[in-house]
Design an enzyme around this catalytic site. Structure first.
Site, PDB file in Angstrom:
ATOM      1  N   HIS A   1       0.827  -1.210   0.000  1.00 39.16           N
ATOM      2  CA  HIS A   1       0.000   0.000   0.000  1.00 39.16           C
ATOM      3  C   HIS A   1       0.857   1.254   0.000  1.00 39.16           C
ATOM      4  O   HIS A   1       1.956   1.281   0.569  1.00 39.16           O
ATOM      5  CB  HIS A   1      -1.004   0.015   1.154  1.00 39.16           C
ATOM      6  CG  HIS A   1      -0.432   0.139   2.539  1.00 39.16           C
ATOM      7  ND1 HIS A   1      -0.252   1.355   3.163  1.00 39.16           N
ATOM      8  CD2 HIS A   1      -0.045  -0.794   3.440  1.00 39.16           C
ATOM      9  CE1 HIS A   1       0.225   1.167   4.377  1.00 39.16           C
ATOM     10  NE2 HIS A   1       0.363  -0.127   4.572  1.00 39.16           N
TER      11      HIS A   1
ATOM     12  N   ASP B   1      -0.579   4.437   0.802  1.00 36.16           N
ATOM     13  CA  ASP B   1      -1.095   5.445   1.726  1.00 36.16           C
ATOM     14  C   ASP B   1      -0.358   5.353   3.055  1.00 36.16           C
ATOM     15  O   ASP B   1       0.250   4.329   3.385  1.00 36.16           O
ATOM     16  CB  ASP B   1      -2.596   5.271   1.943  1.00 36.16           C
ATOM     17  CG  ASP B   1      -2.946   3.914   2.549  1.00 36.16           C
ATOM     18  OD1 ASP B   1      -2.571   2.889   1.930  1.00 36.16           O
ATOM     19  OD2 ASP B   1      -3.563   3.873   3.629  1.00 36.16           O
TER      20      ASP B   1
ATOM     21  N   ASP C   1       6.063   1.682   7.174  1.00 35.93           N
ATOM     22  CA  ASP C   1       4.672   1.286   6.951  1.00 35.93           C
ATOM     23  C   ASP C   1       4.055   2.206   5.898  1.00 35.93           C
ATOM     24  O   ASP C   1       3.478   3.222   6.240  1.00 35.93           O
ATOM     25  CB  ASP C   1       3.912   1.364   8.277  1.00 35.93           C
ATOM     26  CG  ASP C   1       2.470   0.899   8.174  1.00 35.93           C
ATOM     27  OD1 ASP C   1       2.141   0.195   7.210  1.00 35.93           O
ATOM     28  OD2 ASP C   1       1.688   1.254   9.063  1.00 35.93           O
TER      29      ASP C   1
ATOM     30  N   GLU D   1      -5.087   1.389   2.872  1.00 39.16           N
ATOM     31  CA  GLU D   1      -4.939   0.270   3.802  1.00 39.16           C
ATOM     32  C   GLU D   1      -5.084   0.739   5.242  1.00 39.16           C
ATOM     33  O   GLU D   1      -5.534  -0.020   6.113  1.00 39.16           O
ATOM     34  CB  GLU D   1      -3.574  -0.393   3.587  1.00 39.16           C
ATOM     35  CG  GLU D   1      -3.396  -1.732   4.296  1.00 39.16           C
ATOM     36  CD  GLU D   1      -2.903  -1.600   5.728  1.00 39.16           C
ATOM     37  OE1 GLU D   1      -2.970  -2.590   6.458  1.00 39.16           O
ATOM     38  OE2 GLU D   1      -2.449  -0.497   6.115  1.00 39.16           O
ATOM     39  N   GLU D   2      -4.718   2.003   5.504  1.00 32.71           N
ATOM     40  CA  GLU D   2      -4.774   2.515   6.865  1.00 32.71           C
ATOM     41  C   GLU D   2      -6.183   2.925   7.284  1.00 32.71           C
ATOM     42  O   GLU D   2      -6.374   3.446   8.385  1.00 32.71           O
ATOM     43  CB  GLU D   2      -3.818   3.707   7.020  1.00 32.71           C
ATOM     44  CG  GLU D   2      -2.357   3.404   6.734  1.00 32.71           C
ATOM     45  CD  GLU D   2      -1.714   2.473   7.749  1.00 32.71           C
ATOM     46  OE1 GLU D   2      -2.439   1.983   8.637  1.00 32.71           O
ATOM     47  OE2 GLU D   2      -0.511   2.232   7.656  1.00 32.71           O
TER      48      GLU D   2
ATOM     49  N   ASP E   1       4.206  -5.981   4.761  1.00 34.82           N
ATOM     50  CA  ASP E   1       3.629  -4.917   5.580  1.00 34.82           C
ATOM     51  C   ASP E   1       3.548  -5.320   7.041  1.00 34.82           C
ATOM     52  O   ASP E   1       2.587  -4.995   7.723  1.00 34.82           O
ATOM     53  CB  ASP E   1       2.224  -4.580   5.042  1.00 34.82           C
ATOM     54  CG  ASP E   1       1.611  -3.344   5.688  1.00 34.82           C
ATOM     55  OD1 ASP E   1       2.365  -2.509   6.215  1.00 34.82           O
ATOM     56  OD2 ASP E   1       0.374  -3.228   5.663  1.00 34.82           O
TER      57      ASP E   1
ATOM     58  N   HIS F   1       3.145   4.087  12.838  1.00 33.69           N
ATOM     59  CA  HIS F   1       2.062   4.927  13.354  1.00 33.69           C
ATOM     60  C   HIS F   1       2.541   5.891  14.428  1.00 33.69           C
ATOM     61  O   HIS F   1       1.724   6.493  15.127  1.00 33.69           O
ATOM     62  CB  HIS F   1       0.909   4.080  13.891  1.00 33.69           C
ATOM     63  CG  HIS F   1       0.226   3.251  12.863  1.00 33.69           C
ATOM     64  ND1 HIS F   1      -1.026   2.717  13.046  1.00 33.69           N
ATOM     65  CD2 HIS F   1       0.599   2.855  11.619  1.00 33.69           C
ATOM     66  CE1 HIS F   1      -1.390   2.026  11.979  1.00 33.69           C
ATOM     67  NE2 HIS F   1      -0.401   2.095  11.101  1.00 33.69           N
TER      68      HIS F   1
END
Length: 469
Positions: free
Chosen positions: A87, A89, A118, A152-153, A176, A441
């Site tokens: 991903h 995003d 990530d 994806e987030e 991931d 994150h």
């Protein structure tokens, strides 16, 4: 012919870093408030998708975009195909960065930027693994689709759209997560607990805000209070912060209102214990004061049920599966506005043996006692996913990892959700190595540069092993 996969990666080190930095400079946070017809999830994810597909096109791959929501880079032919699901995003950057989160910087061998670990760093490593297989001209019997999602987030709309247009690959992995391999992922769903916005007369909660996404432990929290004895509350708050070494914060009285700001520690919601939830800490402090009505219920629920209870002990439903581990809860987003109402978003990761209804009903029962007015499940729920360690997909990937690292390898189950679960025979495979600090994150997210290269070599050999016969 023996192939030195690490040497092949090293030949391309500068190119890998240059392409990765190109991706990291794009602020690819989903934002539908500024969506357009060709960028339905916002301009950032679309720009990142186009940039990655252009890299594939530059390198001679067949590429295709699907309505600004997903795309793929295709290689080879065969009745069976391998899917590599990545991903582009990223999470919102949030506060607390020492550098610009969208201006990648290498310090002490670590590449810092939002998305470094990530998932842009791992995605680029996997892409170069595929590129090496292509450039070496190795004989293969399966095709490969390197599939790129754009949200994806959040809700996975991009990948859902893709698989409405295209068949699912036979087998696949998502770069991931963690090495050696993730062959099990817990179920995942979120719910809203809603309160009205009424206050009492003596002390009023005018607003309460904390958190950016339900899959992040909130780093920051701010509350505004109105009423009597604000100076005493401000002094108490400063003492509260001083007594909690994991927190920092400040109190300011302006125009007859007290603003309390608190800083904890962000973390990925798959393990809330890795963070310090600023929202619940602030609620614990305020809950001892004489708030009333909905404001009291809101604060009491956060303080008495949610604070430091990621295993749902306060709800009486703690649960552990011997293979998939614990049920966990993260209180990710808090909002309250006097006269309008409040919401708390809870995210759950649950193993086999229970379901989302079981958890939903337990939360509803507890919150109803504190005058919560409504409850709502959010979309995008996922059931537990597990691929047997005996599956050839798992055994081949673990064998490659062991050969290249010299380390014993075995499967793992995590609370995080990856695209790997979209395939019946799908796993998550890297790119975080054991012992590396997990900054996904969080502020100051990074990936060690040498780990990008090690991962690329593992991906190159793995892809070849999966498609050569």
């Amino acid at each position: 012919m023996a192939i030195d996969w690490k040497a092949e990666v090293e030949k391309r080190r500068d190119d890998i870093l240059e392409d990765l930095k190109t991706m990291l400079r794009i602020e690819s946070v989903r934002d539908e408030s500024i969506a357009t017809a060709d960028a339905p999830l916002g301009p950032g994810p679309k720009e990142a998708l186009d940039a990655f597909l252009n890299i594939g096109k530059r390198d001679g791959f067949e590429v295709e975009e699907f309505d600004g929501m997903a795309g793929h880079i295709k290689f080879g032919d065969g009745k069976e195909d391998l899917g590599i699901l990545a991903h582009v995003d990223v999470m919102p950057a949030g506060k607390g960065w020492d550098t610009d989160p969208f201006d990648p910087v290498i310090k002490d061998g670590k590449l810092y930027a939002r998305g470094a670990s990530d998932d842009k760093g791992p995605s680029m490593a996997a892409y170069y693994g595929l590129k090496i297989v292509k450039e070496l001209g190795l004989p293969v019997k399966k095709s490969v689709r390197f599939i790129l999602g754009t949200d994806e987030e959040s809700s996975w709309r991009g990948m859902t759209h893709y698989f409405e247009k295209m068949p699912k690959p036979t087998i696949g992995f998502s770069p991931d997560a963690f090495f050696p391999i993730i062959n099990g992922e817990k179920g995942n769903f979120s719910m809203l607990v809603k309160f009205d916005g009424k206050n009492g007369d003596e002390l009023k909660l005018l607003s309460f805000d904390s958190g950016l996404r339900d899959n992040m432990v909130p780093r920051d929290a701010v509350a505004v209070v109105e009423g009597s004895d604000l100076e005493s509350i401000a002094a108490d708050f400063k003492q509260y912060v001083a007594e909690n070494s994991v927190l920092s914060g400040d109190a300011e009285i302006k125009d007859g209102k007290l603003e309390l700001s608190l800083i904890g520690k962000a973390a990925h919601a798959q393990e809330p214990r890795n963070g310090e939830n600023a929202g619940t800490y602030l609620a614990v402090f305020l809950n001892k004061y004489n708030f009333a009505k909905d404001a009291k219920g809101y604060l009491a629920f956060a303080a008495e049920y949610l604070h430091q209870d990621s295993r749902m002990d306060n709800f009486g439903i703690s649960y552990t599966d011997e293979v998939m581990g614990d049920l966990t809860m993260n209180a990710g987003i808090f909002t309250f506005e006097a006269g309008k109402g409040g919401e708390i978003t809870l995210n759950f990761r649950y193993p086999r043996g229970i379901d989302d209804e079981y958890v939903f009903n337990a939360v509803k029962k507890a919150a109803t006692k504190l005058e919560a007015v409504s409850f709502e499940k959010k979309e995008h729920a996922m059931v537990p996913h597990y691929v047997s360690p005996e599956d050839p997909l798992v055994s081949k990937l673990l064998a490659v990892y062991s050969r290249q690292t010299g380390q014993e390898a075995h499967g793992m189950v995590v609370g995080g959700g990856t695209y790997g679960r979209l395939l019946e025979r799908g796993v998550a495979f890297g790119a975080m190595f054991p012992g590396v600090e997990d900054t996904m994150h969080q502020a100051n997210e990074f990936i060690p540069v040498d780990d990008v290269m090690k991962a690329a070599a593992i991906y190159a050999e793995s892809i070849y092993e999966l498609i050569k016969d």
